[in-house]
Design an enzyme around this catalytic site. Structure first.
Site, short mmCIF file in Angstrom:
data_model
loop_
_atom_site.label_atom_id
_atom_site.label_comp_id
_atom_site.label_asym_id
_atom_site.label_seq_id
_atom_site.Cartn_x
_atom_site.Cartn_y
_atom_site.Cartn_z
N LYS A 13 -5.16 26.16 7.33
CA LYS A 13 -6.00 26.70 8.41
C LYS A 13 -5.48 28.08 8.78
O LYS A 13 -4.28 28.30 8.80
CB LYS A 13 -5.92 25.79 9.64
CG LYS A 13 -6.72 24.52 9.51
CD LYS A 13 -6.57 23.63 10.73
CE LYS A 13 -5.37 22.72 10.58
NZ LYS A 13 -5.13 21.83 11.72
N ARG A 19 1.79 10.26 14.59
CA ARG A 19 1.40 10.01 15.97
C ARG A 19 0.48 8.80 16.05
O ARG A 19 0.74 7.83 16.71
CB ARG A 19 0.74 11.25 16.57
CG ARG A 19 1.70 12.42 16.72
CD ARG A 19 0.97 13.70 16.93
NE ARG A 19 0.09 13.96 15.79
CZ ARG A 19 -0.65 15.04 15.67
NH1 ARG A 19 -0.66 15.94 16.61
NH2 ARG A 19 -1.41 15.20 14.60
N SER A 52 -0.69 21.08 17.85
CA SER A 52 -0.80 22.53 18.01
C SER A 52 -2.26 22.93 18.20
O SER A 52 -2.58 23.81 18.99
CB SER A 52 -0.22 23.24 16.80
OG SER A 52 1.13 22.92 16.63
N HIS A 112 7.03 18.38 18.18
CA HIS A 112 7.85 18.81 17.04
C HIS A 112 9.33 18.81 17.42
O HIS A 112 10.18 18.34 16.66
CB HIS A 112 7.48 20.25 16.61
CG HIS A 112 6.11 20.41 16.04
ND1 HIS A 112 5.23 21.39 16.48
CD2 HIS A 112 5.47 19.77 15.04
CE1 HIS A 112 4.12 21.33 15.78
NE2 HIS A 112 4.23 20.35 14.90
#
Ligand code: PNS
Length: 160
Positions: free
Chosen positions: A42, A91, A129, A18
């Protein structure tokens, strides 16, 4: 080129990936608003306040970067801030399906908005993460994946 771009996400917690993206974005835009979603889909490990604080600690020393939290629809927050550039990191190809779906939905809700995708440095392309939290839970070393304050917070939250 527009001056301000918004980089939204859960940031649970912020990673070096990030941070790399924020630095890249600052080369393209005068201001970057890091927008931490207060209630992510989430269940987060860190509260919104903790996630904002960890982002602020990570960007310390970087000029032109602001960290905020927002609730509700992202497009409403973009409108409120008069921001028309949305930043997301890509990504792998596997990110693409979800990202395209979100970008096109956001565009239908707010036609003036453009989503800009940036690639992280390849050193960080594997970091998420979610994986960092899993490594922390299983006692692995997460110091190479997240900024120092986030690593310390993870160790406090998930004692070995
Ligand atoms: O880091 P994440 O979890 O991939 O970020 C996802 C995020 C926060 C960008 C997305 O869930 C979002 O925009 N949430 C706010 C609610 C919203 O606007 N949902 C519709 C998106 S098309």
């Amino acid at each position: 080129m527009k001056k301000t771009a918004m980089y939204p996400g859960s940031f649970d917690p912020i990673t070096l990936g990030h941070l790399d993206l924020i630095r890249r974005a600052r080369r393209m835009f005068e201001r970057v608003i890091v927008a931490v979603v207060a209630n992510p889909q989430k269940e987060p490990l860190f509260s919104a306040e903790e996630r904002v604080a960890l982002c602020r600690a990570a960007i310390r020393g970087l000029s032109g970067v602001e960290v905020v939290s927002f609730d509700g629809l992202l497009v409403n927050y973009l409108r409120r801030r008069k921001c028309r550039i949305l930043l997301r990191g890509l990504r792998f190809v596997s990110d693409l399906e979800y990202e395209l779906q979100m970008a096109l939905t956001n565009r239908q809700l707010y036609p003036e908005v453009e989503t800009v995708f940036l690639l992280p440095d390849e050193r960080y392309a594997n970091i998420s993460s979610t994986l960092v939290k899993e490594v922390a839970r299983l006692g692995g070393d997460i110091s190479r994946f997240v900024p120092g304050p986030a690593a310390a917070a993870l160790r406090r939250k998930i004692p070995a």
